[in-house]
Design a protein around this motif. Structure first.
Motif, short mmCIF file in Angstrom:
data_model
loop_
_atom_site.label_atom_id
_atom_site.label_comp_id
_atom_site.label_asym_id
_atom_site.label_seq_id
_atom_site.Cartn_x
_atom_site.Cartn_y
_atom_site.Cartn_z
N ASP A 1 0.83 -1.21 0.00
CA ASP A 1 0.00 0.00 0.00
C ASP A 1 0.86 1.26 0.00
O ASP A 1 0.45 2.30 -0.50
N GLU A 2 2.05 1.17 0.56
CA GLU A 2 2.89 2.35 0.73
C GLU A 2 3.76 2.58 -0.49
O GLU A 2 4.34 1.65 -1.05
N ALA A 3 3.84 3.85 -0.90
CA ALA A 3 4.75 4.25 -1.97
C ALA A 3 5.79 5.21 -1.40
O ALA A 3 5.48 6.03 -0.53
N TYR A 4 7.02 5.10 -1.88
CA TYR A 4 8.13 5.91 -1.39
C TYR A 4 8.44 7.03 -2.37
O TYR A 4 8.25 6.88 -3.58
N THR A 5 8.98 8.14 -1.85
CA THR A 5 9.67 9.05 -2.77
C THR A 5 10.98 8.38 -3.16
O THR A 5 11.52 7.54 -2.41
N LEU A 6 11.53 8.74 -4.30
CA LEU A 6 12.77 8.11 -4.76
C LEU A 6 13.92 8.37 -3.78
O LEU A 6 14.75 7.49 -3.54
N HIS A 7 13.96 9.56 -3.22
CA HIS A 7 15.02 9.87 -2.25
C HIS A 7 14.88 9.00 -1.00
O HIS A 7 15.87 8.48 -0.47
N ARG A 8 13.65 8.85 -0.53
CA ARG A 8 13.45 8.02 0.66
C ARG A 8 13.76 6.56 0.36
O ARG A 8 14.28 5.83 1.20
N LEU A 9 13.46 6.12 -0.86
CA LEU A 9 13.74 4.74 -1.25
C LEU A 9 15.24 4.47 -1.31
O LEU A 9 15.73 3.45 -0.80
N LEU A 10 15.99 5.39 -1.91
CA LEU A 10 17.42 5.17 -2.13
C LEU A 10 18.27 5.58 -0.94
O LEU A 10 19.44 5.22 -0.87
N LYS A 11 17.70 6.37 -0.02
CA LYS A 11 18.36 6.79 1.23
C LYS A 11 19.59 7.67 0.96
O LYS A 11 20.72 7.17 0.81
N PRO A 12 19.41 8.99 0.94
CA PRO A 12 20.52 9.91 0.70
C PRO A 12 21.58 9.84 1.80
O PRO A 12 21.26 9.62 2.97
N ILE A 13 22.82 10.02 1.42
CA ILE A 13 23.92 10.15 2.38
C ILE A 13 24.06 11.64 2.69
O ILE A 13 24.34 12.43 1.78
N PRO A 14 23.82 12.06 3.93
CA PRO A 14 23.84 13.50 4.26
C PRO A 14 25.14 14.17 3.82
O PRO A 14 26.23 13.63 3.97
N GLY A 15 24.97 15.36 3.26
CA GLY A 15 26.14 16.14 2.86
C GLY A 15 26.81 15.69 1.59
O GLY A 15 27.93 16.11 1.30
N SER A 16 26.15 14.83 0.82
CA SER A 16 26.75 14.34 -0.43
C SER A 16 25.65 14.12 -1.46
O SER A 16 24.48 14.05 -1.12
N PRO A 17 26.03 14.02 -2.75
CA PRO A 17 25.02 13.74 -3.78
C PRO A 17 24.75 12.25 -3.97
O PRO A 17 24.09 11.87 -4.93
N TYR A 18 25.25 11.41 -3.06
CA TYR A 18 25.16 9.96 -3.24
C TYR A 18 24.06 9.36 -2.36
O TYR A 18 23.55 9.99 -1.43
N PHE A 19 23.72 8.10 -2.69
CA PHE A 19 22.70 7.36 -1.95
C PHE A 19 23.30 6.09 -1.37
O PHE A 19 24.28 5.55 -1.88
N ARG A 20 22.67 5.60 -0.30
CA ARG A 20 23.16 4.36 0.34
C ARG A 20 22.95 3.17 -0.59
O ARG A 20 23.75 2.24 -0.62
N TYR A 21 21.83 3.20 -1.33
CA TYR A 21 21.60 2.14 -2.31
C TYR A 21 22.13 2.60 -3.67
O TYR A 21 21.76 3.66 -4.17
N LEU B 1 18.92 5.74 -9.73
CA LEU B 1 17.89 4.74 -9.44
C LEU B 1 18.14 3.45 -10.20
O LEU B 1 18.11 2.36 -9.63
N VAL B 2 18.36 3.56 -11.50
CA VAL B 2 18.55 2.37 -12.33
C VAL B 2 19.78 1.59 -11.89
O VAL B 2 19.78 0.35 -11.89
N GLN B 3 20.83 2.30 -11.48
CA GLN B 3 22.02 1.59 -10.99
C GLN B 3 21.72 0.82 -9.70
O GLN B 3 22.30 -0.23 -9.44
N ALA B 4 20.79 1.36 -8.90
CA ALA B 4 20.50 0.75 -7.59
C ALA B 4 19.53 -0.43 -7.68
O ALA B 4 19.42 -1.20 -6.73
N VAL B 5 18.81 -0.55 -8.79
CA VAL B 5 17.87 -1.67 -8.95
C VAL B 5 18.63 -2.88 -9.48
O VAL B 5 19.28 -2.79 -10.53
#
Length: 623
Positions: free
Chosen positions: A245-265, A292-296
């Motif tokens: 039922d729940e949908a994520y924003t892309l940022h919440r899904l990929l989990k941003p690393i604070p202070g950087s343009p990168y994501f945990r996933y 996103l595509v790299q993380a999937v």
């Protein structure tokens, strides 16, 4: 010499300071003594291009375009011959070929990139081409055909049911794109795809399914739409429970690393996903969609959903349009056409031409071509089609039809006329919700009508229209704004959230109404927002994240929203940012009625003008 170059370029009025500072930095990295005009100009232009939404700078057409835009001085901007320009850029230590790690990349088609955008584009193109070739495990075509037939309404016409085709493609391919306009049944199709995947592709294990969208508002709408679609499905209860039922924003899904343009996933730490469905894909910029595509995982199914004809992302790129090769509907390969016929019964091989390109993408993309909400020839549906094909004459003819009150046109020649005409429309559109005491009813009534603007500023922009609305409603004693106070809050004030706040559960694009709470005796004002299952969320005004008054909003901000009736206001002067995609997006926010006000010449030129964002992604995928 460098100072003279900077002065000359400043005089054109085409560059921001950051463009010139970047160009100066690249010029110094180039290792040449003094200033190099060709390198300086190329760097300034590519910085300007990415700031305007392009992925790269096309040297072939750059000078011609810039000469047409030049505002000051006949000799302020001098473009070198292409061969000389390439030679000078190629000799710079700061410019490399594709595959080099240099600040700028110049490819063999005379496209100049910032390195990070070249890398985003290459990674995305390589990944999509690889995913397009990937096929799924063998499916029981006979059983699946029976189930597909049961999930979709019986079609008694000879038209192809493209929803069924999209379902078949999603079953056969690990990457697919479902694109179509409002009312074409994209969410309806997604729910059935998930049901069939759970029944036929993942019978032995419960898959990890993620629903995602680029903004909080879009994610909330996707979540609500999937919940509603689940209620219409006739299948085992356990299958319905497996559809999230729940949908994520892309940022919440990929989990941003604070202070950087990168994501945990990312590519090295992929999402624990088996199925990822991304809605409103037209709003996603190149950088985010590449990450996103790299993380999937390559083994997962990735399904992108959106309207390729809508406005592109605010940031760089027009990615969904490039992926779909906008304005072209590619045919399917003979093998896929045969399998689709076996799975769904739809004879696409008889009505679709041969496929194009060698990437395999033509077998991954389905355009839902029938609107279940609008008629194709007249009304909102006919107008949106005319705008889409760049037909201003046909669009104005439809708008001028006195027998069709679902679409209307009013010529507005100046700000004074706009103010005069707006008063009655503001009272008509907003007086009813302001007389209601129940916040649920007030929100429902408020969202029936919306004023959309092409611009933020100016006499025809959002800021001024909101001020006019407050003056008109105050004059009719429907609101009581505190004119001489710094406190902006009053009963009935509508607000648009412009920044996500995950702690409060408020997202960019959410709309709330300011009211007192009848269940409380404190008399204080609160802001009410729609919650889950028809409930409300109530907040003190002073706890809200960034927000603004929203009697009027921009077309960009309205993406992902729908209203019964829309008033689209165009300015009295033409602006390059007003394109057919903007007009189309504004029109298709309306479910029942749309009115367009403005200058006929502006509407005409806007429909003729397309979003032209330079990139190499389309060539990388389709050539």
């Amino acid at each position: 010499m460098t100072k003279k170059i900077i002065t000359d370029l400043k005089q054109t009025g085409l560059f921001y300071d950051i463009d010139l500072q970047f160009a100066d930095f690249i010029n110094r990295l180039s290792g040449s003594s003094g200033g190099n005009p060709e390198i300086f100009l190329g760097a300034a232009l590519v910085s300007r291009a990415t700031g305007n939404g392009d992925i790269c700078l096309d040297l072939n057409s750059a000078c011609e375009t810039l000469r047409s835009q030049k505002r000051v001085g006949p000799d302020a901007l001098i473009c070198p011959p292409l061969s000389r320009w390439r030679e000078k850029l190629g000799s710079s230590h700061a410019v490399g070929k594709p595959g080099d790690e240099r600040p700028l990349i110049l490819d063999d088609r005379n496209r100049l990139y910032l390195y990070r955008y070249w890398e985003y584009e290459k990674n995305l193109a390589d990944s999509l081409r690889e995913r397009a070739k990937s096929v799924t495990q063998e499916l029981n075509h006979e059983d699946l055909h029976q189930r597909v037939t049961g999930l979709f309404p019986q079609n008694n016409s000879q038209e192809i049911n493209w929803q069924k085709v999209a379902t078949g493609i999603a079953m056969l391919k690990r990457f697919s794109v479902i694109t179509g306009g409002p009312g074409s049944g994209k969410t309806f199709t997604i729910a059935r795809i998930l049901t069939l995947l759970l029944e036929f592709a993942y019978q032995d294990a419960k898959p990890h399914i993620y629903l995602a969208a680029p903004t909080g508002k879009a994610a909330a709408r996707l979540s609500d739409a999937v919940k509603q679609a689940k209620h219409q499905l006739q299948c085992h209860h356990s299958l319905l429970e497996s559809i999230p039922d729940e949908a994520y924003t892309l940022h919440r899904l990929l989990k941003p690393i604070p202070g950087s343009p990168y994501f945990r996933y990312n590519g090295e730490n992929p999402l624990p996903a088996d199925i990822v469905i991304v809605d409103e894909a037209s709003m996603i910029d190149l950088a985010l969609i590449s990450k996103l595509v790299q993380a999937v995982p390559a083994s997962a199914r990735l399904i992108m959903v959106g309207d390729k004809d809508q406005l592109a992302s605010v940031e760089a790129g027009s990615v969904l349009g490039d992926i779909c090769d906008r304005n072209v509907i590619h045919g399917f390969s003979k093998e896929i056409a045969k399998q689709i016929k076996e799975l769904t019964g739809e004879p696409i091989s008889q009505s679709v031409g041969a496929g194009h390109g060698n990437s395999g993408l033509q077998d991954c993309i389905v355009v839902l071509q029938k609107s279940h909400r609008f008629t194709p020839s007249g009304g909102i549906g006919g107008l949106s089609r005319a705008v889409n094909r760049g037909d201003p004459v046909g669009s104005l003819n439809l708008l001028s039809n006195p027998d069709d009150d679902s679409i209307t046109w009013l010529e507005i020649r100046n700000p004074r006329e706009l103010v005069q005409e707006l008063a009655n429309r503001i009272i008509y559109g907003y007086s009813r919700y302001l007389k209601l005491k129940d916040p649920i009813q007030a929100l429902e009534e408020f969202n029936r009508f919306k004023i959309l603007c092409a611009l933020n500023v100016g006499s025809f922009g959002v800021g001024e229209i909101n001020k006019i609305a407050e003056r008109v409603l105050s004059r009719h004693h429907l609101i009581k704004p505190r004119i001489f106070s710094t406190n902006p809050w009053y009963n009935g004030r509508p607000v648009l959230i412009t920044a996500n706040d995950y702690n409060l559960g408020l997202f960019n694009g959410d709309i709330g109404i300011t009211m007192s709470d009848s269940s409380s005796n404190d008399g204080d004002l609160y802001v009410f927002f729609p919650g889950d299952a028809g409930a409300l969320k109530r907040f003190s005004p002073y706890r809200l994240p960034e927000h603004q008054t929203v009697f009027a909003m921009t077309v960009h901000k309205s993406q992902g929203s729908e209203f019964d009736e829309v008033l689209l206001i165009l300015p009295d002067k033409d602006y390059p940012v007003i394109t057919r995609e903007l007009i189309y997006t504004g029109i298709t926010r309306a479910r029942k009625k749309v009115s367009i006000w403005g200058s006929k010449s502006v509407l005409y030129s806007s429909i003729e003008r397309k979003i032209e964002r330079t990139s190499g992604l389309r060539d990388a995928l389709w050539k």
